[in-house]
Design an enzyme around this catalytic site. Sequence first.
Site, PDB file in Angstrom:
ATOM      1  CB  SER A 262      -0.891  -0.005   1.243  1.00 19.88           C
ATOM      2  OG  SER A 262      -0.081   0.267   2.378  1.00 19.88           O
ATOM      3  CE  LYS A 263      -0.233   8.446  -0.848  1.00 20.36           C
ATOM      4  NZ  LYS A 263      -1.244   9.345  -0.437  1.00 20.36           N
TER       5      LYS A 263
END
Length: 507
Positions: A262-263
């Site tokens: 994920s970011k």
Amino acid sequence: MSQKVRVRFAPSPTGPLHIGGVRTALFNYLFAKKYDGDFILRIEDTDRSRYIEGAEDYIINALQWCGLPFDEGPRVQGPYGPYRQSERKMLYRKYADELIKKGKAYYAFDTAEKLDYHRKNHEAQGKTFIYNWHNRLKLDNSLSLMPETAQERIANGEEYVVRFLTPPDEKLQLIDMIRGSITIDTNTLDDKVLFKSDGMPTYHLANIVDDHLMKISHVIRGEEWLPSLALHQQLYDAFEWQAPSFAHLPLIMKPTGKGKLSKRDGEKLGFPVFPLQWKDSIGYRETGYFPEAVVNFLALLGWNPGTEQEIFNLQELIKAFDISRVNKSGARFDPDKTKWYNQQYLQKKTDAQLASLFQPILEAHDLPDTKRNPTYVEKIVALLKDRATFVSDFWELSEYFFRPPESYNEKAFQKQWKDNTSEIMGQLVSFLEGLSDFSEDILEQKVKGWIGEMKLSFGKVLPPLRLAIVGDMKGPHLFTIMSLIGQSDSIERIQRAAVLLGKLSNK
Ligand code: GLU
């Protein structure tokens, strides 16, 4: 392959393309090019509420930066356009109608509030609400109503959606090129919405219709779409269309622990998750990655060539790529490995290429022109390239080649600068002033000879000399540095250090 290979990358413009999306595009591209096929970009923007301005440009720029040109797509003409679903809007309605006519879909009037109520009610009882065979006759739709009533409500302008009528008690046999055969019990599926009250199709309907109309032969997409495969296969069957072959790519997993990349993982561990900068998030490009390195490491995330080879250019990837060698299980993302790839590609560049990539950084440092001379810069990058991962590393590695040290390493100073060091450096300066040849080997020979004559030791002279020249104990061979920066620069630096450090050591 008898049928012409046509694949598509079909992102929704809901934000920047994640690096996993780039991998999906890459695998599609490799597959297409391997079989002399077409690689199509289709923008799936039917969900206007999630549309983000600038996302389409971002997607196109990212593909361009990676060197993955599409054969058909927005801004590129093609026989099956337009390639933005919002521009194909008028096309989908008739397909929804066709399914209704065939008895494969139905109208549903349930309001969002009503559905929410059912959902919550089920949750309270520890159950999940699924709109399908077991309850559809109790809900508000054209199956539970008299046909005339349904028609009347539509005619009166009431909002409705079109839902797929999932047949009960069937065992669907689905084939995935990576996962093999999958059996799904239709009783577990819900009657997905195909067409919405705003006159727009949902992803499922638009996706199938477009893949059919665009003559897509293979659908290669992320694993998150695997749960949709059953519906998609049923839609092809309902329309009596030949379905494309499907391949669902494994997820890209976090560097450690469970779950997909994920970011936030990138923010936490300091690596990019986007190809290009998006708002405050820096991309691979801005970090200094070469696109060839990004393409190479992405190709090996979830695919392996079956050999030990790790470095592939795009042409080699096209040749080696084999979809049956794509793994089923998630591919762990390794930020160190991405750096390793960049380093490998950096080493492959010529000194002239690296020197010219380094120039803008030098320009930003306000140096005299002589110091930015291409031949000079080339010599420096040649010396230091095996220590660099990114072009931007060169400045830190080589600053002392371009200007005298602004400070001196404190620890090295304490250790190397003795009471008489400044005096020795002063004598060395006089000796260096008398030299007529400052080339590396001669210089080394002369200085070492001088050390012997003076009855000094290397340890008394060379480490403080390095500190005076570099400001630190790092760097390549000392005489290489001195020869490159030149006689007068070297002398000036030694004199300066002798004064500055001499004062400090006498305190
Ligand atoms: N629009 C979908 C996405 O955003 C495409 C999925 C597919 O390739 O079918 O990923």
